[in-house]
Enzyme design. Structure first.
Site, PDB file in Angstrom:
ATOM      1  N   LEU A 127     -13.523  -3.818   9.369  1.00  0.00           N
ATOM      2  CA  LEU A 127     -14.055  -2.664   8.944  1.00  0.00           C
ATOM      3  C   LEU A 127     -13.568  -2.265   7.711  1.00  0.00           C
ATOM      4  O   LEU A 127     -12.244  -2.518   7.789  1.00  0.00           O
ATOM      5  CB  LEU A 127     -13.770  -1.564   9.966  1.00  0.00           C
ATOM      6  CG  LEU A 127     -14.416  -1.787  11.531  1.00  0.00           C
ATOM      7  CD1 LEU A 127     -13.822  -0.633  12.488  1.00  0.00           C
ATOM      8  CD2 LEU A 127     -15.869  -1.714  11.344  1.00  0.00           C
ATOM      9  N   ASP A 128     -14.099  -1.708   6.646  1.00  0.00           N
ATOM     10  CA  ASP A 128     -13.748  -1.253   5.605  1.00  0.00           C
ATOM     11  C   ASP A 128     -12.375  -0.054   5.871  1.00  0.00           C
ATOM     12  O   ASP A 128     -12.310   0.289   6.625  1.00  0.00           O
ATOM     13  CB  ASP A 128     -14.612  -0.320   4.677  1.00  0.00           C
ATOM     14  CG  ASP A 128     -15.653  -1.317   4.254  1.00  0.00           C
ATOM     15  OD1 ASP A 128     -15.685  -2.627   4.442  1.00  0.00           O
ATOM     16  OD2 ASP A 128     -16.693  -0.699   3.676  1.00  0.00           O
ATOM     17  N   ARG A 129     -11.608  -0.151   5.004  1.00  0.00           N
ATOM     18  CA  ARG A 129     -10.227   0.564   5.391  1.00  0.00           C
ATOM     19  C   ARG A 129     -10.706   2.177   5.465  1.00  0.00           C
ATOM     20  O   ARG A 129     -10.014   2.719   6.461  1.00  0.00           O
ATOM     21  CB  ARG A 129      -9.105   0.437   4.188  1.00  0.00           C
ATOM     22  CG  ARG A 129      -8.007   1.374   3.957  1.00  0.00           C
ATOM     23  CD  ARG A 129      -6.916   0.912   3.057  1.00  0.00           C
ATOM     24  NE  ARG A 129      -5.688   1.286   3.643  1.00  0.00           N
ATOM     25  CZ  ARG A 129      -4.589   0.861   2.956  1.00  0.00           C
ATOM     26  NH1 ARG A 129      -4.371  -0.090   1.965  1.00  0.00           N
ATOM     27  NH2 ARG A 129      -3.327   1.503   3.439  1.00  0.00           N
TER      28      ARG A 129
END
Length: 240
Positions: free
Chosen positions: A72-74
């Site tokens: 998942l993106d940060r």
């Protein structure tokens, strides 16, 4: 007036962060701001924190095996799955490639999508130096076909809640495809929202993960509660 700087705070994984666990798999409710794997920031990664949690919980002085199967993106929160055995890792990887893992996200935007439901298909190219993805309407050299289904599910105080079911899993896919629809995600100034969040989070939450267990062959449904930040909770009643 200068904007306050964001300082990343690393929190250890505790029992309350664990959404699902058995001998083969562990699912965590990721906080926005956590990185899944180590990068050049030097911040402690989520996979290292989960390894520490498992090693402590099961008294493994030599550490624990943990396989990263997706990311998942940060700035995104929500359910993320890890493999605790090499056998589970191999099988889950194959399931992701075969699109046998069904993921459901929720995004908050400020513009009503038009149409309110549909399928988006773009061809994406990521620039790794700038960490930004560009969407094209037609296939271009080096692009990856990207597809998602979306629908408007609610409105609250001028904000719109969109349910997103990605068919493919490309870097920044949901963010750039919704932005191309004219609906940048709240807080996502990388993809067109006018301002970023001071917490470096965006209003995109990985809500559900559904799959057949790779070892037990049982149906698994994992649901991640939304962040308790005074904003997301307002929308949770609209979610499936």
């Amino acid at each position: 007036m200068a904007r306050p700087e964001f300082n990343y705070t690393s929190y250890d994984i505790t029992d309350k962060d664990v959404l699902y666990e058995d001998n083969h798999l562990i699912a965590i409710n990721k906080r926005a701001g956590d990185i899944v794997q180590v990068d050049d920031t030097g911040d402690e990664s989520l996979d290292e924190k989960v390894k520490k949690y498992i090693a402590k919980k099961y008294d493994k002085p030599n550490g624990a095996f943990l396989g990263v199967v997706h990311r998942l993106d940060r700035p995104v929160s929500g359910v993320i799955l890890f493999a605790k055995t090499s056998k589970a890792l191999e099988r889950i990887n194959k399931m992701f490639k075969a699109r046998e893992m069904h993921k459901t996200y929720y995004a908050v935007v400020r513009k009503r999508p038009n149409p309110e439901a549909g399928t988006l298909v773009h061809y994406l190219i990521k620039n790794p130096q700038k960490n930004v993805t560009k969407a094209h309407d037609r296939e271009v050299p080096g692009s990856q076909r990207s597809e998602l289904n979306y629908k408007l599910v609610g409105e609250l105080e001028g904000y719109y809640l969109i349910e997103v079911d990605p068919i493919t899993g490309r870097p920044h896919q949901i963010r750039v495809q919704l932005s191309t629809l004219g609906c940048p995600i709240v807080g996502d100034n990388k993809y067109g929202y006018p301002r970023g969040s001071l917490r470096k989070s965006i209003c995109l939450h990985a809500r559900r993960l559904q799959f057949i267990h790779p070892i037990k062959k049982e149906p698994i449904l994992i649901t991640a509660p939304v962040p308790k930040d005074g904003f997301w909770e307002k929308f949770e009643g609209m979610m499936g």
